[in-house]
Design a protein around this motif. Structure first.
Motif, PDB file in Angstrom:
ATOM      1  N   PRO A  40       0.172 -10.788   3.841  1.00 41.26           N
ATOM      2  CA  PRO A  40      -1.145 -11.341   4.197  1.00 41.26           C
ATOM      3  C   PRO A  40      -1.466 -11.124   5.659  1.00 41.26           C
ATOM      4  CG  PRO A  40       0.041 -12.872   2.802  1.00 41.26           C
ATOM      5  CD  PRO A  40       1.014 -11.781   3.145  1.00 41.26           C
ATOM      6  N   GLY A  41      -2.659 -10.590   5.923  1.00 41.21           N
ATOM      7  CA  GLY A  41      -3.108 -10.370   7.291  1.00 41.21           C
ATOM      8  C   GLY A  41      -2.539  -9.146   7.955  1.00 41.21           C
ATOM      9  N   LYS A  42      -1.760  -8.361   7.220  1.00 45.59           N
ATOM     10  CA  LYS A  42      -1.141  -7.165   7.796  1.00 45.59           C
ATOM     11  C   LYS A  42      -1.579  -5.929   7.037  1.00 45.59           C
ATOM     12  CE  LYS A  42       2.974  -9.402   9.678  1.00 45.59           C
ATOM     13  NZ  LYS A  42       4.464  -9.343   9.758  1.00 45.59           N
ATOM     14  N   GLU A  43      -1.412  -4.770   7.685  1.00 45.49           N
ATOM     15  CA  GLU A  43      -1.750  -3.515   7.041  1.00 45.49           C
ATOM     16  C   GLU A  43      -0.654  -3.121   6.042  1.00 45.49           C
ATOM     17  OE1 GLU A  43      -4.345  -1.450  10.647  1.00 45.49           O
ATOM     18  OE2 GLU A  43      -2.501  -0.517   9.933  1.00 45.49           O
ATOM     19  N   ARG A  44      -1.049  -2.303   5.090  1.00 48.05           N
ATOM     20  CA  ARG A  44      -0.084  -1.776   4.137  1.00 48.05           C
ATOM     21  C   ARG A  44       0.845  -0.809   4.875  1.00 48.05           C
ATOM     22  NH1 ARG A  44      -2.142  -0.185  -1.782  1.00 48.05           N
ATOM     23  NH2 ARG A  44      -2.947  -2.298  -1.441  1.00 48.05           N
ATOM     24  N   GLU A  45       2.136  -0.927   4.641  1.00 45.14           N
ATOM     25  CA  GLU A  45       3.109  -0.093   5.326  1.00 45.14           C
ATOM     26  C   GLU A  45       4.080   0.536   4.335  1.00 45.14           C
ATOM     27  OE1 GLU A  45       5.560  -2.363   8.003  1.00 45.14           O
ATOM     28  OE2 GLU A  45       6.474  -3.535   6.397  1.00 45.14           O
ATOM     29  N   LEU A  46       4.568   1.705   4.721  1.00 48.91           N
ATOM     30  CA  LEU A  46       5.568   2.384   3.911  1.00 48.91           C
ATOM     31  C   LEU A  46       6.860   1.578   3.890  1.00 48.91           C
ATOM     32  CD1 LEU A  46       6.663   5.052   2.511  1.00 48.91           C
ATOM     33  CD2 LEU A  46       7.502   5.624   4.802  1.00 48.91           C
ATOM     34  N   VAL A  47       7.482   1.509   2.716  1.00 45.89           N
ATOM     35  CA  VAL A  47       8.839   0.976   2.605  1.00 45.89           C
ATOM     36  C   VAL A  47       9.807   2.140   2.423  1.00 45.89           C
ATOM     37  CG1 VAL A  47      10.374  -0.509   1.296  1.00 45.89           C
ATOM     38  CG2 VAL A  47       7.977  -1.163   1.601  1.00 45.89           C
ATOM     39  N   ALA A  48       9.555   2.957   1.402  1.00 44.28           N
ATOM     40  CA  ALA A  48      10.404   4.111   1.136  1.00 44.28           C
ATOM     41  C   ALA A  48       9.655   5.069   0.230  1.00 44.28           C
ATOM     42  CB  ALA A  48      11.716   3.691   0.476  1.00 44.28           C
ATOM     43  N   SER A  49       9.961   6.345   0.357  1.00 44.93           N
ATOM     44  CA  SER A  49       9.323   7.335  -0.495  1.00 44.93           C
ATOM     45  C   SER A  49      10.249   8.535  -0.643  1.00 44.93           C
ATOM     46  CB  SER A  49       7.985   7.779   0.104  1.00 44.93           C
ATOM     47  OG  SER A  49       7.302   8.641  -0.783  1.00 44.93           O
ATOM     48  N   MET A  50      10.058   9.289  -1.717  1.00 48.74           N
ATOM     49  CA  MET A  50      10.916  10.436  -1.952  1.00 48.74           C
ATOM     50  C   MET A  50      10.188  11.543  -2.685  1.00 48.74           C
ATOM     51  SD  MET A  50      13.399   8.849  -4.920  1.00 48.74           S
ATOM     52  CE  MET A  50      14.650  10.069  -4.570  1.00 48.74           C
ATOM     53  N   HIS A  51      10.567  12.794  -2.348  1.00 49.93           N
ATOM     54  CA  HIS A  51      10.057  13.942  -3.071  1.00 49.93           C
ATOM     55  C   HIS A  51      10.584  13.921  -4.497  1.00 49.93           C
ATOM     56  CE1 HIS A  51       9.429  16.257   0.902  1.00 49.93           C
ATOM     57  NE2 HIS A  51       8.278  15.792   0.464  1.00 49.93           N
ATOM     58  N   TRP A  52       9.722  14.291  -5.449  1.00 51.46           N
ATOM     59  CA  TRP A  52      10.127  14.211  -6.839  1.00 51.46           C
ATOM     60  C   TRP A  52      11.086  15.336  -7.222  1.00 51.46           C
ATOM     61  CZ3 TRP A  52       9.894   9.895  -8.913  1.00 51.46           C
ATOM     62  CH2 TRP A  52      10.007   9.706 -10.284  1.00 51.46           C
ATOM     63  N   GLY A  53      10.906  16.494  -6.654  1.00 57.38           N
ATOM     64  CA  GLY A  53      11.727  17.638  -7.028  1.00 57.38           C
ATOM     65  C   GLY A  53      12.882  17.927  -6.090  1.00 57.38           C
ATOM     66  N   GLY A  54      13.016  17.147  -5.039  1.00 52.78           N
ATOM     67  CA  GLY A  54      14.065  17.416  -4.076  1.00 52.78           C
ATOM     68  C   GLY A  54      14.761  16.160  -3.646  1.00 52.78           C
ATOM     69  N   SER A  55      15.337  16.199  -2.456  1.00 53.54           N
ATOM     70  CA  SER A  55      16.135  15.081  -2.001  1.00 53.54           C
ATOM     71  C   SER A  55      15.583  14.411  -0.741  1.00 53.54           C
ATOM     72  CB  SER A  55      17.566  15.547  -1.727  1.00 53.54           C
ATOM     73  OG  SER A  55      17.550  16.571  -0.743  1.00 53.54           O
ATOM     74  N   ASN A  56      14.426  14.837  -0.275  1.00 55.09           N
ATOM     75  CA  ASN A  56      13.879  14.258   0.951  1.00 55.09           C
ATOM     76  C   ASN A  56      13.442  12.823   0.710  1.00 55.09           C
ATOM     77  OD1 ASN A  56      13.012  14.156   3.604  1.00 55.09           O
ATOM     78  ND2 ASN A  56      10.943  14.787   3.073  1.00 55.09           N
ATOM     79  N   ILE A  57      13.998  11.923   1.504  1.00 51.53           N
ATOM     80  CA  ILE A  57      13.696  10.501   1.390  1.00 51.53           C
ATOM     81  C   ILE A  57      13.358   9.966   2.781  1.00 51.53           C
ATOM     82  CG2 ILE A  57      14.626   8.220   0.831  1.00 51.53           C
ATOM     83  CD1 ILE A  57      16.464   9.558  -1.197  1.00 51.53           C
ATOM     84  N   VAL A  58      12.375   9.096   2.834  1.00 50.72           N
ATOM     85  CA  VAL A  58      12.040   8.427   4.090  1.00 50.72           C
ATOM     86  C   VAL A  58      12.048   6.916   3.867  1.00 50.72           C
ATOM     87  CG1 VAL A  58      10.720  10.358   5.018  1.00 50.72           C
ATOM     88  CG2 VAL A  58       9.561   8.639   3.641  1.00 50.72           C
ATOM     89  N   TYR A  59      12.487   6.200   4.883  1.00 48.66           N
ATOM     90  CA  TYR A  59      12.518   4.738   4.846  1.00 48.66           C
ATOM     91  C   TYR A  59      11.842   4.179   6.091  1.00 48.66           C
ATOM     92  CZ  TYR A  59      16.165   4.813   1.200  1.00 48.66           C
ATOM     93  OH  TYR A  59      16.881   5.004   0.043  1.00 48.66           O
ATOM     94  N   GLU A  60      11.252   3.037   5.943  1.00 42.82           N
ATOM     95  CA  GLU A  60      10.802   2.277   7.095  1.00 42.82           C
ATOM     96  C   GLU A  60      12.037   1.754   7.808  1.00 42.82           C
ATOM     97  OE1 GLU A  60       9.489  -0.854   9.602  1.00 42.82           O
ATOM     98  OE2 GLU A  60      10.520  -1.330   7.720  1.00 42.82           O
ATOM     99  N   ASP A  61      11.993   1.719   9.141  1.00 39.03           N
ATOM    100  CA  ASP A  61      13.205   1.425   9.907  1.00 39.03           C
ATOM    101  C   ASP A  61      13.828   0.078   9.543  1.00 39.03           C
ATOM    102  OD1 ASP A  61      12.150   3.006  13.033  1.00 39.03           O
ATOM    103  OD2 ASP A  61      13.077   3.822  11.237  1.00 39.03           O
ATOM    104  N   SER A  62      13.027  -0.925   9.295  1.00 36.73           N
ATOM    105  CA  SER A  62      13.581  -2.264   9.083  1.00 36.73           C
ATOM    106  C   SER A  62      14.310  -2.418   7.752  1.00 36.73           C
ATOM    107  CB  SER A  62      12.465  -3.312   9.179  1.00 36.73           C
ATOM    108  OG  SER A  62      11.595  -3.224   8.065  1.00 36.73           O
ATOM    109  N   VAL A  63      14.147  -1.467   6.830  1.00 32.03           N
ATOM    110  CA  VAL A  63      14.810  -1.588   5.530  1.00 32.03           C
ATOM    111  C   VAL A  63      15.987  -0.638   5.385  1.00 32.03           C
ATOM    112  CG1 VAL A  63      12.594  -2.256   4.511  1.00 32.03           C
ATOM    113  CG2 VAL A  63      13.417   0.098   4.231  1.00 32.03           C
ATOM    114  N   LYS A  64      16.183   0.227   6.374  1.00 33.72           N
ATOM    115  CA  LYS A  64      17.300   1.176   6.292  1.00 33.72           C
ATOM    116  C   LYS A  64      18.619   0.420   6.187  1.00 33.72           C
ATOM    117  CE  LYS A  64      15.174   5.024   8.802  1.00 33.72           C
ATOM    118  NZ  LYS A  64      15.184   5.834  10.046  1.00 33.72           N
TER     119      LYS A  64
END
Length: 123
Positions: A40-64
């Motif tokens: 509430p009151g904050k912008e939408r932020e990335l938590v984690a995402s990944m390429h479907w055909g490969g292994s590239n994954i990104v995380y938001e720093d606070s959840v690593k």
């Protein structure tokens, strides 16, 4: 493409939850899937995402080190395993799908969104 998310709930700090999101429809066009969150009151932020055909994954720093994203290509499902949850992780969590190559970190780059599932972490 339709996205159906599940797995949210209420948990105490230090606990764990697993979110799931299944894509249906034109799933041959999945480039990446991921999770965003919005408190509430904050912008939408990335938590984690990944390429479907490969292994590239990104995380938001606070959840690593605490959250792990994974996928099942056969089921067209992406998962978010959340451990060591903190009260600041409380938010509505949304799964998202990108249909073509683009940045994984920007919410505006995703084409389809799930309905959101609430995660509440009590202290």
């Amino acid at each position: 493409v339709q996205l159906q998310a599940s797995g949210g709930g209420l948990v105490q700090a230090g606990g764990s939850l697993r979110l799931s999101c299944t894509a249906s429809g034109r799933t041959f066009r999945i480039y990446a899937m991921g999770w965003f969150r919005q408190a509430p009151g904050k912008e939408r932020e990335l938590v984690a995402s990944m390429h479907w055909g490969g292994s590239n994954i990104v995380y938001e720093d606070s959840v690593k080190g605490r959250f792990t994203i994974s996928k099942d290509n056969v089921k067209n499902t992406v998962y978010l395993q959340m451990t060591s949850l903190k009260p600041e992780d409380t938010a509505a969590y949304y799964c998202a799908l990108a249909q073509s190559p683009r940045s994984l970190r920007e919410a505006t780059q995703y084409d389809d969104w799930g309905q959101g599932t609430q995660v509440t972490v009590s202290s």
